[in-house]
Scaffold this motif. Sequence first.
Motif, short mmCIF file in Angstrom:
data_model
loop_
_atom_site.label_atom_id
_atom_site.label_comp_id
_atom_site.label_asym_id
_atom_site.label_seq_id
_atom_site.Cartn_x
_atom_site.Cartn_y
_atom_site.Cartn_z
N SER A 96 5.22 7.79 -10.36
CA SER A 96 5.31 6.60 -9.65
C SER A 96 4.94 6.88 -8.29
N CYS A 97 5.30 7.94 -7.52
CA CYS A 97 4.80 8.08 -6.23
C CYS A 97 3.28 8.13 -6.25
N ILE A 98 2.87 9.07 -7.06
CA ILE A 98 1.20 9.24 -7.12
C ILE A 98 0.56 7.97 -7.24
N VAL A 99 0.98 7.01 -8.16
CA VAL A 99 0.59 5.68 -8.75
C VAL A 99 0.49 4.89 -7.48
N GLN A 100 1.50 5.04 -6.78
CA GLN A 100 1.82 3.98 -5.34
C GLN A 100 1.03 4.57 -4.30
N LEU A 101 0.73 5.75 -4.11
CA LEU A 101 -0.27 6.30 -3.33
C LEU A 101 -1.71 5.81 -3.42
N HIS A 102 -1.96 5.87 -4.77
CA HIS A 102 -3.24 5.69 -5.04
C HIS A 102 -3.64 4.24 -4.82
N PHE A 103 -2.84 3.32 -5.31
CA PHE A 103 -3.15 1.78 -5.05
C PHE A 103 -2.80 1.40 -3.79
N PHE A 104 -2.11 2.06 -3.08
CA PHE A 104 -1.84 1.77 -1.43
C PHE A 104 -3.09 2.24 -0.76
#
Length: 312
Positions: A96-104
Amino acid sequence: MKRLNQSSVKEFLLLGFSSHPEKQTLLFFVFLTMYTVILVGNLTIFTIIRMDSRLHTPMYFFLSTLACVDICFTSMTVPKLLVDLLSAKKTISFSSCIVQLHFFLSFGNMDSFLLGIMGFDRYMAICRPLHYAQIMRKRLCILLVLAAWVIVSLHSSVHSILASRLLYCGSNEIHHFYCDLPPLLKLSCSDTSANELVLFTETTIILLTPLLCILLSYFRIAIVIMKIRSSDGRRKAFSTCVSHLISIVLFYGPVLFTYIRPSSAYSLDRDIGISVMYSIVTSMLNPFVYSIRNNDVKEALRKLESKIPCHR
């Protein structure tokens, strides 16, 4: 993404505002209010632009797109922040952290590109008014937005993949309220030199390309405005750019300070405050910046209000 399972850290602790436990409830209501203003303000801008045919121009097309991106940008971080402010355990899974980083990164950089495109639009409107309608057609506007989205998506993918391949075998505490690159790089126990090199070089290019476009556009705009003999004409021409210039200052100042520097320069309280500025405050202020001085938007807003039935 193959090395995700090799990291001994399965989840991170987001400790952004945990140093102020006595202020958690107050911060919750502050950020909830800000997020509500962001949603209402940007949805209002988007709605009035779509409903009023007089606003179906390139400038307002880009503004409505910016409103949508601002909603998505803040939605990547604020809902999770609100939950964490009321939770004892402020965790986020590795994936989830990596996904959040990507879309942020995607939506944040899309903001940057849209500001650059809007600068080009202002240049065409002021410096080449006779060719404006011929060049800035709907097809070109859509292509510019799509091209920007492809570029920022590729950029974000590079950073999220590189971040996911790092080893996080020590502390899992991220001193931030969302997963961002500088705190993640500082947390990693593997060599981050490649990540920092890519962060500095690629991010510099991605951020500075739209900014350079803006600076060149306004350099040409300034020359044209100075040639206008009437002070009334100069003021009118400049007033069409004021809102855009305010957004540029609010967004680029904090972003450039955050990303174009080594991760060793990361400082907890200072960087969290700066992140709040460009990731939340700017998105909250944009609807006001683009409506207070804009007679077309104010007139469209009054028109929309007149259509809303009042029950007394």
